[in-house]
Design a protein around this motif. Structure first.
Motif, PDB file in Angstrom:
ATOM      1  N   HIS A 205       5.806  -3.701 -35.109  1.00 34.33           N
ATOM      2  CA  HIS A 205       5.472  -2.440 -35.816  1.00 34.33           C
ATOM      3  C   HIS A 205       4.537  -2.841 -36.755  1.00 34.33           C
ATOM      4  O   HIS A 205       4.139  -1.884 -37.655  1.00 34.33           O
ATOM      5  CB  HIS A 205       6.697  -1.852 -36.297  1.00 34.33           C
ATOM      6  CG  HIS A 205       7.871  -1.395 -35.211  1.00 34.33           C
ATOM      7  ND1 HIS A 205       7.549  -0.646 -34.648  1.00 34.33           N
ATOM      8  CD2 HIS A 205       8.957  -1.947 -35.054  1.00 34.33           C
ATOM      9  CE1 HIS A 205       8.531  -0.328 -33.809  1.00 34.33           C
ATOM     10  NE2 HIS A 205       9.501  -1.024 -34.046  1.00 34.33           N
TER      11      HIS A 205
ATOM     12  N   PRO B  84      -1.405  -4.097 -39.605  1.00 34.88           N
ATOM     13  CA  PRO B  84      -1.080  -3.706 -38.392  1.00 34.88           C
ATOM     14  C   PRO B  84       0.069  -4.309 -37.482  1.00 34.88           C
ATOM     15  O   PRO B  84      -0.026  -5.623 -37.744  1.00 34.88           O
ATOM     16  CB  PRO B  84      -2.182  -3.705 -37.409  1.00 34.88           C
ATOM     17  CG  PRO B  84      -3.422  -3.858 -38.441  1.00 34.88           C
ATOM     18  CD  PRO B  84      -2.668  -4.714 -39.678  1.00 34.88           C
TER      19      PRO B  84
ATOM     20  N   GLN C  81      -0.803  -4.355 -31.514  1.00 40.64           N
ATOM     21  CA  GLN C  81      -2.038  -3.286 -31.359  1.00 40.64           C
ATOM     22  C   GLN C  81      -3.170  -3.762 -30.924  1.00 40.64           C
ATOM     23  O   GLN C  81      -4.071  -3.107 -30.390  1.00 40.64           O
ATOM     24  CB  GLN C  81      -2.061  -2.701 -32.729  1.00 40.64           C
ATOM     25  CG  GLN C  81      -1.084  -1.470 -32.959  1.00 40.64           C
ATOM     26  CD  GLN C  81      -1.152  -0.852 -34.301  1.00 40.64           C
ATOM     27  OE1 GLN C  81      -0.825  -1.385 -35.460  1.00 40.64           O
ATOM     28  NE2 GLN C  81      -1.918   0.328 -34.417  1.00 40.64           N
ATOM     29  N   CYS C  82      -3.315  -4.954 -31.240  1.00 37.16           N
ATOM     30  CA  CYS C  82      -4.641  -5.812 -30.655  1.00 37.16           C
ATOM     31  C   CYS C  82      -4.181  -6.737 -29.544  1.00 37.16           C
ATOM     32  O   CYS C  82      -5.545  -7.088 -29.084  1.00 37.16           O
ATOM     33  CB  CYS C  82      -5.182  -6.714 -31.750  1.00 37.16           C
ATOM     34  SG  CYS C  82      -6.120  -5.540 -33.231  1.00 37.16           S
TER      35      CYS C  82
ATOM     36  N   GLY D  38      -2.218  -6.436 -27.336  1.00 39.30           N
ATOM     37  CA  GLY D  38      -1.360  -5.780 -26.156  1.00 39.30           C
ATOM     38  C   GLY D  38       0.196  -5.702 -26.432  1.00 39.30           C
ATOM     39  O   GLY D  38       0.881  -6.278 -26.909  1.00 39.30           O
ATOM     40  N   PRO D  39       0.494  -4.477 -25.645  1.00 38.87           N
ATOM     41  CA  PRO D  39       2.174  -4.020 -25.766  1.00 38.87           C
ATOM     42  C   PRO D  39       2.866  -5.264 -25.765  1.00 38.87           C
ATOM     43  O   PRO D  39       4.015  -5.204 -26.163  1.00 38.87           O
ATOM     44  CB  PRO D  39       2.260  -3.109 -24.701  1.00 38.87           C
ATOM     45  CG  PRO D  39       1.009  -3.009 -23.927  1.00 38.87           C
ATOM     46  CD  PRO D  39      -0.102  -3.600 -24.485  1.00 38.87           C
ATOM     47  N   ASP D  40       2.819  -6.187 -24.667  1.00 37.22           N
ATOM     48  CA  ASP D  40       3.779  -7.282 -24.519  1.00 37.22           C
ATOM     49  C   ASP D  40       2.983  -8.761 -24.918  1.00 37.22           C
ATOM     50  O   ASP D  40       3.256  -9.779 -24.531  1.00 37.22           O
ATOM     51  CB  ASP D  40       4.103  -7.336 -23.109  1.00 37.22           C
ATOM     52  CG  ASP D  40       4.693  -6.207 -22.697  1.00 37.22           C
ATOM     53  OD1 ASP D  40       5.718  -5.729 -23.258  1.00 37.22           O
ATOM     54  OD2 ASP D  40       4.410  -5.942 -21.636  1.00 37.22           O
TER      55      ASP D  40
ATOM     56  N   ARG E 123       0.131  -9.755 -24.444  1.00 39.81           N
ATOM     57  CA  ARG E 123      -0.507 -10.342 -23.267  1.00 39.81           C
ATOM     58  C   ARG E 123      -1.992 -10.373 -23.189  1.00 39.81           C
ATOM     59  O   ARG E 123      -2.497 -10.431 -22.166  1.00 39.81           O
ATOM     60  CB  ARG E 123       0.341 -10.073 -21.962  1.00 39.81           C
ATOM     61  CG  ARG E 123       1.580 -10.371 -21.805  1.00 39.81           C
ATOM     62  CD  ARG E 123       1.931 -10.307 -20.379  1.00 39.81           C
ATOM     63  NE  ARG E 123       3.402 -10.576 -20.262  1.00 39.81           N
ATOM     64  CZ  ARG E 123       4.388  -9.512 -19.911  1.00 39.81           C
ATOM     65  NH1 ARG E 123       3.878  -8.391 -19.289  1.00 39.81           N
ATOM     66  NH2 ARG E 123       5.734  -9.999 -20.099  1.00 39.81           N
ATOM     67  N   GLY E 124      -2.517  -9.961 -24.384  1.00 42.10           N
ATOM     68  CA  GLY E 124      -3.828  -9.729 -24.401  1.00 42.10           C
ATOM     69  C   GLY E 124      -4.654  -8.203 -23.928  1.00 42.10           C
ATOM     70  O   GLY E 124      -3.916  -7.511 -23.254  1.00 42.10           O
ATOM     71  N   ILE E 125      -5.716  -8.119 -24.622  1.00 45.61           N
ATOM     72  CA  ILE E 125      -6.395  -6.747 -24.276  1.00 45.61           C
ATOM     73  C   ILE E 125      -7.938  -7.254 -24.097  1.00 45.61           C
ATOM     74  O   ILE E 125      -8.548  -7.884 -24.787  1.00 45.61           O
ATOM     75  CB  ILE E 125      -6.448  -5.866 -25.269  1.00 45.61           C
ATOM     76  CG1 ILE E 125      -4.907  -5.427 -25.794  1.00 45.61           C
ATOM     77  CG2 ILE E 125      -7.066  -4.509 -24.803  1.00 45.61           C
ATOM     78  CD1 ILE E 125      -4.983  -4.302 -26.747  1.00 45.61           C
TER      79      ILE E 125
ATOM     80  N   PHE F 256      -9.307 -10.226 -26.914  1.00 48.72           N
ATOM     81  CA  PHE F 256      -8.300 -10.097 -27.712  1.00 48.72           C
ATOM     82  C   PHE F 256      -7.128 -11.231 -26.956  1.00 48.72           C
ATOM     83  O   PHE F 256      -6.797 -10.537 -25.867  1.00 48.72           O
ATOM     84  CB  PHE F 256      -7.677  -8.855 -27.864  1.00 48.72           C
ATOM     85  CG  PHE F 256      -8.588  -8.035 -28.619  1.00 48.72           C
ATOM     86  CD1 PHE F 256      -8.332  -8.051 -30.161  1.00 48.72           C
ATOM     87  CD2 PHE F 256      -9.648  -7.513 -28.180  1.00 48.72           C
ATOM     88  CE1 PHE F 256      -9.240  -7.175 -31.050  1.00 48.72           C
ATOM     89  CE2 PHE F 256     -10.588  -6.718 -28.981  1.00 48.72           C
ATOM     90  CZ  PHE F 256     -10.348  -6.711 -30.629  1.00 48.72           C
TER      91      PHE F 256
ATOM     92  N   VAL G 217      -6.112 -10.127 -41.186  1.00 50.76           N
ATOM     93  CA  VAL G 217      -4.700  -9.848 -40.685  1.00 50.76           C
ATOM     94  C   VAL G 217      -3.649 -11.113 -41.304  1.00 50.76           C
ATOM     95  O   VAL G 217      -2.998 -11.045 -41.975  1.00 50.76           O
ATOM     96  CB  VAL G 217      -4.570  -9.652 -39.239  1.00 50.76           C
ATOM     97  CG1 VAL G 217      -2.866  -9.692 -39.098  1.00 50.76           C
ATOM     98  CG2 VAL G 217      -4.939  -8.308 -38.793  1.00 50.76           C
TER      99      VAL G 217
END
Lengths: 207, 340
Positions: free
Chosen positions: A119, A127, A131-132, A134-136, A138-140, A144, A178
């Motif tokens: 959260h 943040p 959010q950057c 990935g939800p788990d 595990r990267g985007i 990222f 961050v």
């Protein structure tokens, strides 16, 4: 720090670099296994895994080690010994490997770390890590990196490095912004929680 | 632009609200008809912002400068959600808000979530938080030219921002979102606007917003996450990553965010994520650029782009019905309300 893998790595690396003809991704990646595990899957104590991290991300790290933007005495000679094309080849190779299969340990039951990862702390404009990353976590995409399953000490060192300027060159200064907003107490909490998540899908109880 | 005047609103009978889950019961204190005075913002006819201009910079818009009543404590922590039936409904509301595609999928027609625009599941004070919204309804909205209660306001979010369909009044989806917003608003005063209401204000642009400058801002500051084509990115494991800014999976031509000024206020306050450092002019330019792309049709479409533009799109710098590269925006719009 373990000296034997370092020396071994340097030796094999320089011979690999000399033999330009054997410049295949696999042979280039051979010396990395001593510290980063087979196929970069980690499991080597304090060293990070590389498997499945984004290609652009990995290339940027190798360049940053070489240029000193990311200040690390072990990786600096490794990265400097590689040509730009070799760094690109290695980045592509490791990005294509799958991360290690999940272990059976449940995520750390760690209130503060889990809260920040999932959260954030928006009253301080922080943040959520997910959010950057990935939800788990595990990267985007290619930029990222996944954080799940990296060694806790390693993660904490990176956050410290951004705070004291030893790690720079992150895109748009996003990660340093961050990291600088986190408190000292946050570092261990997020690192422990992220380290307890698995880098590959298939484990119950992920965030 | 916006003039405010007091309006007397009477909630009669609470008949509708009476059907809300029992957990909400204690909210309806007294049970009988209540009345209260409320300062309601009147909008110009194109449906301009629901809120008066906010403090002039994100910093000063923080919830701590609630003049008069002392600093706003902000919403209660998640850990304070009670362990009872009411708490269960609040939690459900938070889940829907964070992931409507999963928890209210039949009403969602794009890849966004409520928290794509209202961060931290509607808690963050710089992105139109639910804490500040709840105490200000019922309110007159020029968008539909009548007084809307909170449920109807929520329905609008599904129709426009989510390019979906409005969940029926009294449905458990709306009830859960209401219970959640009510809980977030704990300790606020009914009818009194918090400084955090809506997106923080932004000054008028120094130069008229420009597509070319906006494109440059986009490439340097936004494409990393939202993609060079604005279509966002999925997470490595296929989950939600970065949301699309235009195209058929984004908000539609009737959503608040399609207005250049609203988008500029959001972007100035919140983008790039984690490091929102654009100048006001850059925020205007990139908002103009983002909203100069095709997106799902305005649900109020009357069969003609020019007619719809005339009726609903005469706010400043409106893009709908305008030409970009020889193509009229709205004329190639994918259908609205493409719910599963």
């Amino acid at each position: 720090m373990t000296r034997i893998p370092l020396l071994a790595g340097l030796l094999i690396l320089s011979s690999a670099a000399l033999a330009e003809t054997a410049d295949t991704a696999q042979s280039l990646a051979q010396p990395c296994a001593a510290c980063h595990g087979q196929k970069g899957q980690g499991g080597m104590g304090a060293y990070p895994h590389l498997a499945g991290l984004g290609e652009t991300y990995l290339k940027r790290q190798l360049d940053a080690f070489a240029s000193g933007q990311r200040d690390n005495p072990i990786m600096k000679p490794m990265a400097s010994g590689l040509s730009d094309a070799q760094r690109a080849t290695l980045a592509r190779y490791f990005s294509k490997q799958s991360p290690a299969a999940p272990g059976s340990n449940p995520p750390a039951d760690n209130g503060a770390g889990a809260e920040l990862v999932r959260h954030g702390r928006w009253q301080d404009d922080i943040p959520a890590c997910v959010q950057c990353h990935g939800p788990d976590a595990r990267g985007i995409g290619k930029d990222f990196p996944g954080l799940a399953g990296q060694p806790a000490g390693y993660l904490q060192d990176q956050l410290k490095a951004w705070r004291n300027g030893k790690r720079q060159g992150d895109p748009q200064g996003l990660m340093s912004a961050v990291a600088k907003r986190l408190d000292d107490a946050d570092l261990a909490a997020v690192a422990d929680y992220l380290a307890s998540l698995s880098a590959a899908p298939g484990q119950e109880g992920q965030p | 632009m916006n003039k405010s005047h007091p309006l007397l609103i009477v909630i009669g009978g609470c008949v509708l609200l009476g059907s809300v889950a029992t957990g909400l019961g204690y909210w309806l204190t007294g049970g009988g008809p209540q009345s209260f005075r409320s300062d309601i913002v009147v909008h110009n006819s194109d449906g301009s912002p629901d809120s008066p201009p906010q403090a002039s910079s994100p910093e000063s818009a923080s919830a701590t400068d609630n003049t008069g009543a002392g600093p706003d404590a902000g919403p209660p922590p998640r850990s304070a959600i009670p362990d009872n039936e009411f708490g269960a409904l609040v939690r459900k509301g938070e889940q829907i808000f964070a992931d409507p595609g999963q928890y209210a999928g039949q009403y969602v027609g794009n890849d966004l979530r409520c928290q794509s625009c209202h961060f931290d599941a509607g808690r963050y004070d710089k992105t139109a938080p639910m804490r500040a919204a709840w105490p200000m309804y019922p309110a007159y909205r020029s968008k539909n030219q009548h007084v809307n209660d909170f449920a109807e306001r929520l329905q609008g979010c599904f129709t426009y921002s989510m390019n979906g369909k409005a969940p029926p009044r009294g449905s458990d989806i709306l009830q859960a979102l209401e219970a959640y917003s009510f809980w977030l608003a704990k300790g606020t005063t009914v009818g009194e606007s918090l400084p955090s209401k809506g997106f923080p204000d932004i000054g008028k642009p120094q130069q008229a917003p420009s597509y070319e400058r906006g494109q440059a801002v986009f490439q340097a500051n936004c494409a990393l996450c939202h993609g060079a084509d604005g279509q966002g990115q999925q997470a490595a494991d296929g989950g939600y990553g970065f949301p699309p800014l235009w195209g058929k999976h984004s908000y539609n031509w009737g959503a608040g965010m399609h207005k250049v000024e609203t988008a500029a206020r959001f972007i100035k306050a919140a983008m790039p994520l984690g490091n929102p450092a654009l100048t006001e002019q850059q925020a205007w330019d990139v908002a103009f650029f983002v909203n100069s792309h095709e997106r799902p049709q305005d649900p109020r479409f009357d069969g003609s782009v020019q007619g719809t533009a005339k009726q609903f799109h005469h706010h400043d710098y409106a893009r709908y019905g305008q030409s970009v590269d020889g193509q009229v925006l709205g004329s190639q719009a994918p259908p609205s309300a493409t719910v599963p």
